[in-house]
Design a protein around this motif. Structure first.
Motif, PDB file in Angstrom:
ATOM      1  N   SER A 151       0.856  -1.184   0.000  1.00 13.20           N
ATOM      2  CA  SER A 151       0.000   0.000   0.000  1.00 13.20           C
ATOM      3  C   SER A 151       0.895   1.237   0.000  1.00 13.20           C
ATOM      4  CB  SER A 151      -0.891   0.018   1.232  1.00 13.20           C
ATOM      5  OG  SER A 151      -0.084   0.181   2.400  1.00 13.20           O
ATOM      6  N   TYR A 152       0.273   2.401  -0.040  1.00 11.40           N
ATOM      7  CA  TYR A 152       1.065   3.639  -0.057  1.00 11.40           C
ATOM      8  C   TYR A 152       1.915   3.771   1.198  1.00 11.40           C
ATOM      9  CZ  TYR A 152       2.436   8.498  -0.493  1.00 11.40           C
ATOM     10  OH  TYR A 152       3.172   9.633  -0.589  1.00 11.40           O
ATOM     11  N   GLY A 157      -6.203   0.055  -4.800  1.00 15.99           N
ATOM     12  CA  GLY A 157      -7.379   0.346  -3.984  1.00 15.99           C
ATOM     13  C   GLY A 157      -8.652   0.524  -4.786  1.00 15.99           C
ATOM     14  N   TYR A 181       2.082  -2.491  -6.487  1.00 17.41           N
ATOM     15  CA  TYR A 181       1.379  -1.483  -5.689  1.00 17.41           C
ATOM     16  C   TYR A 181      -0.127  -1.683  -5.780  1.00 17.41           C
ATOM     17  CZ  TYR A 181      -0.205   3.042  -3.999  1.00 17.41           C
ATOM     18  OH  TYR A 181      -0.831   4.035  -3.283  1.00 17.41           O
ATOM     19  N   ARG A 182      -0.789  -1.761  -4.636  1.00 25.07           N
ATOM     20  CA  ARG A 182      -2.234  -1.973  -4.595  1.00 25.07           C
ATOM     21  C   ARG A 182      -2.946  -0.640  -4.810  1.00 25.07           C
ATOM     22  NH1 ARG A 182      -3.810  -6.550  -0.190  1.00 25.07           N
ATOM     23  NH2 ARG A 182      -5.814  -6.115  -1.195  1.00 25.07           N
ATOM     24  N   ASN A 187     -11.776   1.150  -0.043  1.00 22.71           N
ATOM     25  CA  ASN A 187     -11.950   1.501   1.364  1.00 22.71           C
ATOM     26  C   ASN A 187     -13.015   2.555   1.628  1.00 22.71           C
ATOM     27  OD1 ASN A 187      -9.903  -0.286   2.198  1.00 22.71           O
ATOM     28  ND2 ASN A 187      -8.346   1.201   1.586  1.00 22.71           N
ATOM     29  N   GLU A 207      -8.649  -6.243  -7.769  1.00 18.74           N
ATOM     30  CA  GLU A 207      -7.935  -5.004  -7.458  1.00 18.74           C
ATOM     31  C   GLU A 207      -6.639  -5.009  -8.256  1.00 18.74           C
ATOM     32  OE1 GLU A 207      -5.769  -2.644  -3.735  1.00 18.74           O
ATOM     33  OE2 GLU A 207      -6.736  -4.580  -3.380  1.00 18.74           O
TER      34      GLU A 207
END
Length: 568
Positions: free
Chosen positions: A60-61, A389, A386-387, A411, A374
């Motif tokens: 994630s970031y 989202g 990199y996810r 999210n 995703e």
């Protein structure tokens, strides 16, 4: 071969060889980046693709932020990238609530230029005369800032328009570059409209990053049309336009007094309804090019009203992390928009939704029709698995390249118990409720919500900004209609919500709080003050910021609660 034909041929070649292009993409990225500090930990200098898939974690970031910040603070690019980094791109900061910044170099802008050219060619294939005139835009830019290491930091759109690639695009916008480069969004918007109105017969399309930007522009026009007419009638620009680049360049387009045009605009804008106003003021306009998928779908009824149902074209799927793809069926219904991924943009893998381990990751070409994924992005400038989202659904294939419908952000949900109400759930419920509003002569101009857990029982709160369809009409709220809207929204939610609401009584009645007109402009101004870009701005679908909630609460003019539990 014409540019149009060559671009369409390139689309066919890229999508027909998707697997090979993706394999080559990963190999190239690993050869260049295997010895970066980040990848060295997992690959030990190897550029083996199977080792990459086995050892590199999804992130994630927050996982990669420390590495990005180290480069921004002055450490060498090879902390994360084997090629020199030249820019940091600011995300809009409104989808997930926090500003993020991503490393980039000229390859990012090269890819963006390619996607813009490709989507333009696709539109030309479907719309006669799509590019035989001027494009009405409302673009504005933010000042470039710099990191301690001296690299530029700005939103992706600003960075692109400040790059050499913008000049090469040569799009015939109605406004000169001085207006686009004006960092005062209000002055820029006023000058954009002056140019657009003076050249009204030449406008063949309007373009904006998101549907919300066009709705914002319409609200601006409703507020400023009299002053715009005064400027056109006199041939002089208002004194509060102090940006000299704007004044000088727009004066050339204004060409002195034009009372006949001012009278025509005044006549149109003074009529009792603004229905079809975009088509009335710009009679040769053929389509609106803007994103209307995902959370932007809430603005479709408003744009239909103001444009007399001009085609709404969602052309491409872009992000600060990478370019994804294009819509190869631009005249499809907004709810049917899918994006064909272009395999030469980045290395793409897909993670099955709600599946958390690496065994559930599939290659780009191996996704299954109808399944939800995703995307994981491995790009040229320092992101590896990199996810994103974003939650996407596979709708088909164009040659061998998959096509995805944007469903929601991962999210962005409401929850007060164990239920999870998604972005998609909210938008579907909203669509049902707006049918009731339209029957009362009202339009929903802005929307957000939050989970009020301070009440007992906790409940959902929706903030709505409403507007009458008639220009002079005041917003008259019918309590019965508004309460019915509350009920319709609740009835649209899933069975888990309904059980907790109706059977167990542990979720309270849904509440709609109507806010003053202009409230969502104030929310936008707050986010811009915190670094968001006006051009890339999206109203957050769900609010968790105390500061923004305070803005909304200060503007509430009426409150309504559902008066019955939804049937289970």
């Amino acid at each position: 071969m014409s540019t149009l034909a060559s671009k369409l041929k390139e689309l066919e070649e890229l999508t027909s060889n998707a697997k090979q292009i993706q394999d080559d993409m990963l190999e190239k990225i690993l050869k260049v980046n295997a010895n970066t500090e980040y990848l060295q930990r997992f690959l030990h200098g190897s550029s083996d693709k199977e080792l990459f898939k086995k050892n590199i974690p999804t992130v994630s970031y927050e996982d990669v932020r420390p590495y990005i910040e180290r480069v921004a603070d002055g450490e060498p690019s090879d902390v994360i990238s084997g090629e020199p980094l030249t820019n940091f791109l600011l995300s809009s900061g409104t989808s997930g609530g926090k500003l993020k910044f991503f490393p980039a170099n000229n390859k990012y802008f090269e890819n963006m230029a390619f996607i813009l050219d490709l989507s333009s060619a696709i539109i030309s294939k479907y719309v006669d005369g799509a590019h035989e005139g001027k494009v009405m835009t409302f673009l504005s830019t933010r000042p470039l800032s710099t990191t301690p290491s001296g690299l530029h930091v700005a939103p992706a759109i600003t960075s692109f328009y400040k790059s050499d690639y913008f000049e090469k695009e040569n799009v015939p916008y109605q406004s000169p570059n001085q207006v686009i480069f004006c960092v005062d969004s209000k002055q820029s918007m006023f000058c954009h409209f002056l140019c657009a109105l003076v050249q009204r017969e030449e406008i063949v399309s309007t373009v904006a990053s998101f549907a919300s930007v066009i709705v914002l522009a319409i609200r601006f026009l409703e507020t400023h049309w009299k002053e715009l007419c005064d400027n056109i009638r006199s041939g002089y620009i208002s004194e509060w336009i102090t940006d000299l680049g704007c004044r000088d360049s727009v004066s050339i387009i204004l060409k002195g007094p034009n009372p006949k045009l001012a009278d025509l605009i005044e006549h149109e804008c003074s009529r009792s309804s603004w229905e079809g106003m975009i088509k009335r003021l710009w009679p040769n306009i053929k389509f609106i090019q803007t994103i209307v998928s995902g959370q932007m779908s809430q603005y479709i009824p408003v744009l239909d009203f103001y444009s007399n149902k001009l085609p709404l074209i969602s052309s491409y799927y872009l992000a600060s992390e990478t370019m994804f793809g294009v819509n190869v069926d631009p005249l499809c219904k907004p709810q049917d928009v899918s994006y064909t991924f272009i395999p030469s943009m980045s290395y793409f893998e897909l993670l099955l939704v709600d599946q958390g381990n690496s065994d559930d990751i599939v290659d780009f070409v191996d996704v299954k029709l109808g399944c939800f994924y995703e995307p994981l992005v491995t790009n040229h400038f320092g992101l590896y698995r990199y996810r994103m989202g974003d939650i996407l659904q596979v709708t088909g294939f164009y040659n061998s390249a998959p096509q995805f419908r944007f469903v929601r952000r991962k999210n962005v949900v409401l929850s007060v118990q164990v239920e999870a109400t998604t972005e998609e759930d909210l938008l579907k419920a909203l669509n049902h409720a707006t049918v009731l509003l339209e029957s009362s002569g009202l339009m929903l101009m802005g929307f957000t919500c939050y989970s009020d857990v301070s009440s007992v029982p906790s409940h959902y709160v929706l903030y709505w900004e409403l507007k009458a369809k008639t220009l002079s009409g005041t917003v008259k709220l019918d309590s019965k209609v508004m309460v019915k809207c509350c009920c319709v929204v609740e009835e649209s939610f899933d069975i888990i919500y309904k059980r907790f609401r109706s059977k167990y009584g542990s979720i309270g009645a849904l509440e709609i709080r109507v806010v003053e007109q202009g409230t969502f402009d104030s929310v936008m101004e707050y986010f811009i003050s915190k670094g968001a870009s006006a051009t890339q701005y999206k109203t957050p679908l769900c609010i968790n910021s105390p500061e923004v909630l305070a803005i909304l609460e200060d503007k509430v003019i009426a409150r309504f609660l559902s008066d019955k539990s939804p049937p289970v």
